[in-house]
Structures are given as structure tokens and as C-alpha cells.
Design an enzyme around this catalytic site. Structure first.
Site, PDB file in Angstrom:
ATOM      1  N   CYS A 197      77.524  96.687   8.674  1.00  0.00           N
ATOM      2  CA  CYS A 197      76.540  96.414   7.611  1.00  0.00           C
ATOM      3  C   CYS A 197      75.883  95.072   7.799  1.00  0.00           C
ATOM      4  CB  CYS A 197      77.199  96.501   6.245  1.00  0.00           C
ATOM      5  SG  CYS A 197      78.602  95.390   6.064  1.00  0.00           S
ATOM      6  N   GLU A 205      77.895  97.710  -2.497  1.00  0.00           N
ATOM      7  CA  GLU A 205      77.797  96.998  -1.212  1.00  0.00           C
ATOM      8  C   GLU A 205      77.006  97.906  -0.289  1.00  0.00           C
ATOM      9  OE1 GLU A 205      78.898  93.957  -0.698  1.00  0.00           O
ATOM     10  OE2 GLU A 205      79.554  93.922  -2.775  1.00  0.00           O
TER      11      GLU A 205
HETATM   12  P1  NAD Z   1      76.616 106.980   2.451  1.00  0.00           P
HETATM   13  O1  NAD Z   1      75.918 106.317   1.310  1.00  0.00           O
HETATM   14  O2  NAD Z   1      76.012 108.156   3.071  1.00  0.00           O
HETATM   15  O3  NAD Z   1      78.098 107.393   2.024  1.00  0.00           O
HETATM   16  C1  NAD Z   1      79.013 106.471   1.474  1.00  0.00           C
HETATM   17  C2  NAD Z   1      80.029 107.227   0.645  1.00  0.00           C
HETATM   18  O4  NAD Z   1      79.378 107.765  -0.505  1.00  0.00           O
HETATM   19  C3  NAD Z   1      80.668 108.408   1.359  1.00  0.00           C
HETATM   20  O5  NAD Z   1      82.018 108.460   1.014  1.00  0.00           O
HETATM   21  C4  NAD Z   1      79.899 109.600   0.801  1.00  0.00           C
HETATM   22  O6  NAD Z   1      80.611 110.817   0.843  1.00  0.00           O
HETATM   23  C5  NAD Z   1      79.695 109.141  -0.631  1.00  0.00           C
HETATM   24  N1  NAD Z   1      78.603 109.807  -1.354  1.00  0.00           N
HETATM   25  C6  NAD Z   1      77.543 110.495  -0.862  1.00  0.00           C
HETATM   26  N2  NAD Z   1      76.741 110.922  -1.872  1.00  0.00           N
HETATM   27  C7  NAD Z   1      77.300 110.481  -3.019  1.00  0.00           C
HETATM   28  C8  NAD Z   1      76.941 110.551  -4.396  1.00  0.00           C
HETATM   29  N3  NAD Z   1      75.843 111.189  -4.797  1.00  0.00           N
HETATM   30  N4  NAD Z   1      77.730 109.941  -5.303  1.00  0.00           N
HETATM   31  C9  NAD Z   1      78.833 109.267  -4.915  1.00  0.00           C
HETATM   32  N5  NAD Z   1      79.235 109.162  -3.639  1.00  0.00           N
HETATM   33  C10 NAD Z   1      78.485 109.751  -2.696  1.00  0.00           C
HETATM   34  O7  NAD Z   1      76.852 105.802   3.504  1.00  0.00           O
HETATM   35  P2  NAD Z   1      77.492 105.931   4.955  1.00  0.00           P
HETATM   36  O8  NAD Z   1      76.500 106.567   5.852  1.00  0.00           O
HETATM   37  O9  NAD Z   1      78.867 106.506   4.834  1.00  0.00           O
HETATM   38  O10 NAD Z   1      77.703 104.404   5.339  1.00  0.00           O
HETATM   39  C11 NAD Z   1      76.770 103.638   6.055  1.00  0.00           C
HETATM   40  C12 NAD Z   1      76.057 102.709   5.120  1.00  0.00           C
HETATM   41  O11 NAD Z   1      76.996 101.859   4.464  1.00  0.00           O
HETATM   42  C13 NAD Z   1      75.118 101.771   5.862  1.00  0.00           C
HETATM   43  O12 NAD Z   1      73.916 101.672   5.144  1.00  0.00           O
HETATM   44  C14 NAD Z   1      75.865 100.438   5.843  1.00  0.00           C
HETATM   45  O13 NAD Z   1      75.040  99.314   5.950  1.00  0.00           O
HETATM   46  C15 NAD Z   1      76.544 100.511   4.515  1.00  0.00           C
HETATM   47  N6  NAD Z   1      77.668  99.583   4.464  1.00  0.00           N
HETATM   48  C16 NAD Z   1      77.594  98.498   3.626  1.00  0.00           C
HETATM   49  C17 NAD Z   1      78.624  97.577   3.599  1.00  0.00           C
HETATM   50  C18 NAD Z   1      78.575  96.374   2.702  1.00  0.00           C
HETATM   51  O14 NAD Z   1      79.622  95.785   2.471  1.00  0.00           O
HETATM   52  N7  NAD Z   1      77.422  95.975   2.200  1.00  0.00           N
HETATM   53  C19 NAD Z   1      79.753  97.760   4.409  1.00  0.00           C
HETATM   54  C20 NAD Z   1      79.782  98.878   5.246  1.00  0.00           C
HETATM   55  C21 NAD Z   1      78.743  99.794   5.258  1.00  0.00           C
END
Ligand code: NAD
Length: 512
Positions: free
Chosen positions: A281, A247
Site C-alpha cells: 500500500c 486503511e
Molecule cells: P479489496 O477492497 O478488494 O478487499 C479488501 C477486503 O474487503 C477483502 O477481504 C474483501 O473480500 C472485502 N470486501 C470486498 N467487498 C466488500 C464489501 N462490500 N464490504 C465489506 N468487505 C468487502 O482490496 P484488496 O484488493 O484485497 O487489497 C488491495 C488494496 O488494499 C490496495 O488498494 C492496497 O493499497 C490496499 N491496502 C491498504 C493498506 C493500508 O494500510 N492503507 C494496506 C494494505 C493494502
């Protein structure tokens, strides 16, 4: 967020991070960055606990979720406090987006999992039904890794976990390093509700811990976060041949048709863009308004936005930017847009009256698709308005995006709204509403294009935490299989004759 700062640790010691409240800049705690060994150990413990949980009835699992619901209702202020401390969002947003939505998820899946996941008898087609019986059993996958982002720290950790648990799985959650305390509260909630020991584990840490979880032996990853991280998670899952749902980010378009109710549309644009400080999002990031009504619509929007109150305490409408990295993105997109000719109608700068990370609610016009603000996810309190010739032009512009998460259409003609929605290349679309799809439990939610892979929520989402296992039973006790050998030309001739009768005649095709 919180503002995350690495703490100096001696060589060989575990890394630690300190966190501060983004609205007040006050320290709120520290976390340890958990390692690959921690992730493997958590998955192992969870797998042991899952064996019994997976055999329980849906009613038994539902009882735990219902207890969690009652505890959450009773302790909602504690949960709100934690969310506010680490995000700086408004209390109303914490209440509606986190607590209300989590209660709804707990109640919906505990009430409906038995119906959605009950063994189904399949009605077979044609002559097959005379020979075979078939049923589908929804079996838990085992241990699900849930990796969540910072913008909805409670709901985006709880909702996938509730579904995975109701489907009979164990869960290891890795909440964002920006909002780890909400993740820890989830574990506390399940523990108080009587979830068996080890069945739900939380790992704290940053990307290193998230990456470790993807390779710790889980049976599925349910990931919510950015496109860039989503790609890495997809690679890790592909290499191990385990399923994942991704997502990811969005750049939702809003289309304001010439016949729309402009007061409602202006209100919808403001809510869609500023809710959760724009860290949503499927928040509205691009508004396409038909030329004839563009000036009137923009005036109404600017009037509303100018009255939005920003703050850290008491009653206010728009909260802090959850973490400094997002402030950098917002400022970069704004300066790029202004350099390319965009006009700031209101806001357009950090709020000088507040100590924390605040960007003023901003309306920007004269934007084009050459600007990052119209093509990349900004994820901030910015409402960008672009004039278009007509609705056809609006649809073309809405689809001119690498993202496809949500979107919304505003018109007095509901049928036309639905027709336009059907032409937007996106995971979901609202008509005269915005950002609602994730909150409609029955609706599958997921992105197209760069916005994701797979869907969560509803029947599709819940079944995604299971393996749908068909069980086929021969009605004749295996007689047919016993006749398979020796193969003979005579048998083949008989089969070819039968096929011609079956599919070579209209009666045969009807029965077949
Ligand atoms: P991010 O991708 O930076 O981090 C998300 C999670 O992934 C965190 O827990 C982070 O620690 C972890 N992570 C980081 N590197 C990783 C790796 N290599 N392997 C596995 N996990 C890892 O995202 P963010 O900045 O926390 O969140 C914001 C983003 O999330 C925005 O782009 C937003 O649109 C999206 N989002 C999408 C939805 C949806 O349902 N489509 C909902 C909410 C947020």
C-alpha cells in the site's frame, strides 16, 4: 493471491471458491463463502466471550499474546509456507513483512497496552480544578470486525486483531478470499495460545461475506483494502452509526533531490517499488527526480532492476503477481502509458519463462500525469520515473494526486528532507527510507485524501479500539447541582460579574 475460481454448486447451496497458487498455478484448496447468518452467529458468540475477556487485566491478556508470540516463533516455517502458497511472494518478504512484523506487534502491544490504556487523571484548567475531578477510562468497544486484504495476509489480519484484543474486545476477522488460509492460521495460532473460545472468529468468503460482517452487529470495523470497497464499508458504518478505520490504497511519491546519495536513492527506489511484487500500500509508485541528476539516477536504477531475479522456487528477489485481477490493472496502466509516449527502460511484459502470474520488474520513463501509471494505484512491480525541474516542482507533482498514504524524500540534508516531508500531503513520509511507517509501532498510520480515514497503530490506534470515557466527580459532593433551581436574575447577575472578573482581566485570564 491465489487464483480464485467459483465452484459450481447446486441451487440453494452455499457458494464455494477454489484457490490456486499464483506462482505455480497448482490448486491449494477450497473455501466456503459464509453468509449473513454465519456473520451474525459469529458476532453473537464473540460478544458472549468478550464479556469476561473485557474484565481481565492487561497482564492476563498479555500472557495469551506472549504465548502466541512464542508459538509463532516456533512454527514460523508453517506460517511462511501458507503465505507463500497463497501469495507467491518471496520467502524473505514473508519472513520480514509477515512474521517479523507480526512478532513485533504481538510483543509491542502486549508490553505497552497497560501503559497506553491505563486510566488517566486529567489535570483540569483554571478554577474548574477546584470544583471537579476528572479521569478517562479506556473501555473496550465490544466486538470489532477486522476486514483484511491479500497483500499482507498475516500481518494485516494479526496487527489490528492484536490491538483490538489487547484493548479488551472480541474480534471477527474476514480475510481476503484471495488469502483465506493465512486468516485461518491466525485463528489456529490464537487457539493454541489459549485465547478463550469464541473470542476470535474467522469468516471465509468474498465481498458478500465482508459486507455481511459490516452489518452483523459489530461495534467497529477496522478495514484495510481498496478505496472502492472502503467507500462501501464507510456507508455501511455510517448507516449504523458505528466507527470505522479505513486503511486504503496509495500512490506514493518518491522525491530524489539534487544532493541525494544516488546509490542509496537508486537502491531505495528499487526496494520501494519491487518489495512484495509492488503489492504494497505504501510502496513507491511515482519517482520524481531532479533533472540534473535524472540520467545518472535512472542508469543506476535500471542496472539494479535488470539484475533482479524472478521465480517461484529457491532464492529469488521478486515474486508472482498475487492474483489475476492485478495483472489486468498492471497491463492496462502499462499500455496506456506506452500509448501516451512513455519509454520502457527494462521489463514491460509478462515473464515468458515462468508458468505462473509473473510480470517482469519494469522501469518506465518519460511518464506524465496524463497517464494512469502516475495517477491511479498500479500495485505492481513497476518503477515509473519522471524528471522534474527542481525540488519545488517535485513537491507540486507529488501533491498532484487523489491519494495521500506515504511517500519518501532522498537528500543528504536531513533538515531539508524533513522540511520537504512536511509539505507533502500524505499520511506519513520517510526521509532516506521508504515504506517504514507501518512497521514503526509507535507511529500512527493512516492515509489522507482517498487513502483513508482514521489511523491505526501506536497510542492513537490502540485507543481507537476503545471508548475513552471521561468520569467527572464533583469535589463538593453535588452541592452545586443542588443549588441550580430555582433560576434567578440575581444568580445570573452574579455569574456575569464573575465572568467579567475571570476573562475580562489579564490576571483572570491567566488563572482561568
Ligand atoms: P479489496 O477492497 O478488494 O478487499 C479488501 C477486503 O474487503 C477483502 O477481504 C474483501 O473480500 C472485502 N470486501 C470486498 N467487498 C466488500 C464489501 N462490500 N464490504 C465489506 N468487505 C468487502 O482490496 P484488496 O484488493 O484485497 O487489497 C488491495 C488494496 O488494499 C490496495 O488498494 C492496497 O493499497 C490496499 N491496502 C491498504 C493498506 C493500508 O494500510 N492503507 C494496506 C494494505 C493494502
Amino acid at each position: 493471491m491465489a487464483i480464485v475460481t467459483p465452484i459450481e454448486t447446486p441451487p440453494g447451496a452455499r457458494r464455494r471458491l477454489s484457490l490456486a497458487n499464483p506462482a505455480t498455478l497448482e490448486p491449494i484448496g477450497e473455501i466456503e463463502v459464509q453468509t449473513e447468518d454465519d456473520a451474525k452467529a459469529a458476532v453473537e458468540v464473540a460478544r458472549k466471550a468478550q464479556r469476561e475477556w473485557g474484565t481481565l487485566s492487561f497482564a492476563d491478556r498479555a500472557r495469551v499474546m506472549q504465548r502466541a508470540l512464542r508459538i509463532l516463533l516456533d512454527r514460523q516455517d508453517d506460517f511462511i509456507d501458507v503465505v507463500l502458497r497463497e501469495t507467491g511472494k518471496t520467502r524473505s518478504e514473508a519472513l520480514m513483512m509477515e512474521i517479523f512484523a507480526t512478532c513485533d506487534s504481538l510483543n509491542f502491544y502486549s508490553k505497552n497496552a497497560a501503559k497506553i490504556l491505563k486510566t488517566q487523571k486529567l489535570k483540569l484548567h483554571g478554577l474548574m480544578r477546584l470544583m471537579k475531578q476528572a479521569r478517562i477510562t479506556y473501555r473496550p468497544l465490544g466486538v470489532v470486525g477486522v476486514i483484511s486484504p491479500w497483500n499482507g495476509p498475516l500481518i494485516l489480519s494479526m496487527n489490528p486483531s492484536v490491538q483490538a484484543l489487547m484493548a479488551g474486545n472480541a474480534v471477527v476477522l474476514k480475510p481476503s478470499e484471495v488469502t483465506p488460509f493465512s486468516g485461518k492460521m491466525v485463528a489456529e495460532l490464537f487457539e493454541q495460545a489459549g485465547l478463550p473460545d469464541g473470542l476470535f472468529r474467522v469468516l471465509t468468503g468474498d465481498g458478500e461475506t465482508g459486507a455481511a460482517l459490516t452489518r452483523a452487529g459489530v461495534d467497529k470495523i477496522s478495514f484495510t483494502g481498496s478505496v472502492a470497497t472502503g467507500r462501501k464499508v464507510a456507508v455501511a458504518c455510517a448507516e449504523q452509526l458505528i466507527p470505522c478505520t479505513l486503511e486504503l490504497g496509495g500512490k506514493d511519491a518518491m522525491i530524489v533531490c539534487a544532493d541525494s546519495d544516488l546509490d542509496n536513492a537508486a537502491g531505495g527506489a528499487v526496494a520501494g517499488s519491487f518489495m512484495n511484487t509492488g503489492h504494497y500500500c505504501c510502496g513507491t509508485e511515482r519517482v520524481y527526480v531532479v533533472d540534473d541528476i535524472a540520467s545518472e539516477f535512472t542508469d543506476k536504477v535500471v542496472e539494479r532492476v535488470s539484475k533482479l531475479r524472478q521465480g517461484a522456487e529457491g532464492e529469488f528477489d521478486v515474486g508472482a503477481i498475487f492474483w489475476p485481477n492485478q495483472l489486468d490493472v498492471i497491463e492496462d496502466h502499462m499500455s496506456d502509458a506506452i500509448a501516451k509516449g512513455a519509454k520502457v527502460a527494462c521489463g514491460g511484459r509478462r515473464n515468458p519463462d515462468l508458468v505462473g502470474l509473473f510480470y517482469e520488474p519494469t522501469v518506465i520513463t518519460d511518464v506524465t500525469h496524463d497517464m494512469k501509471i502516475m495517477t491511479e494505484e498500479t500495485f505492481g512491480p513497476i518503477l515509473a520515473i519522471m524528471r522534474v525541474r527542481d525540488e519545488e516542482h517535485a513537491i507540486e507533482m507529488a501533491n498532484d494526486s487523489p491519494y495521500g498514504l506515504g511517500g519518501n524524500v532522498w537528500t543528504r540534508d536531513k533538515q531539508r528532507g524533513i522540511e520537504i516531508a512536511e509539505r507533502i500531503e500524505s499520511g506519513s513520509v520517510c526521509v532516506n527510507d521508504m515504506t517504514m511507517t507501518y512497521g514503526i509501532q509507535e507511529a500512527p498510520f493512516g492515509g489522507r485524501k482517498n487513502s483513508g480515514v482514521g489511523q491505526v497503530n501506536g497510542e492513537t490506534g490502540l485507543r481507537g479500539y476503545c471508548h475513552a470515557e471521561p468520569i467527572i466527580v464533583d469535589r463538593m459532593g453535588g452541592k452545586q447541582a443542588a443549588k441550580m433551581y430555582p433560576a434567578s436574575r440575581k444568580q445570573d447577575d452574579g455569574m456575569q460579574k464573575f465572568m467579567r472578573m475571570l476573562w475580562g482581566t489579564s490576571l483572570g485570564r491567566r488563572l482561568g
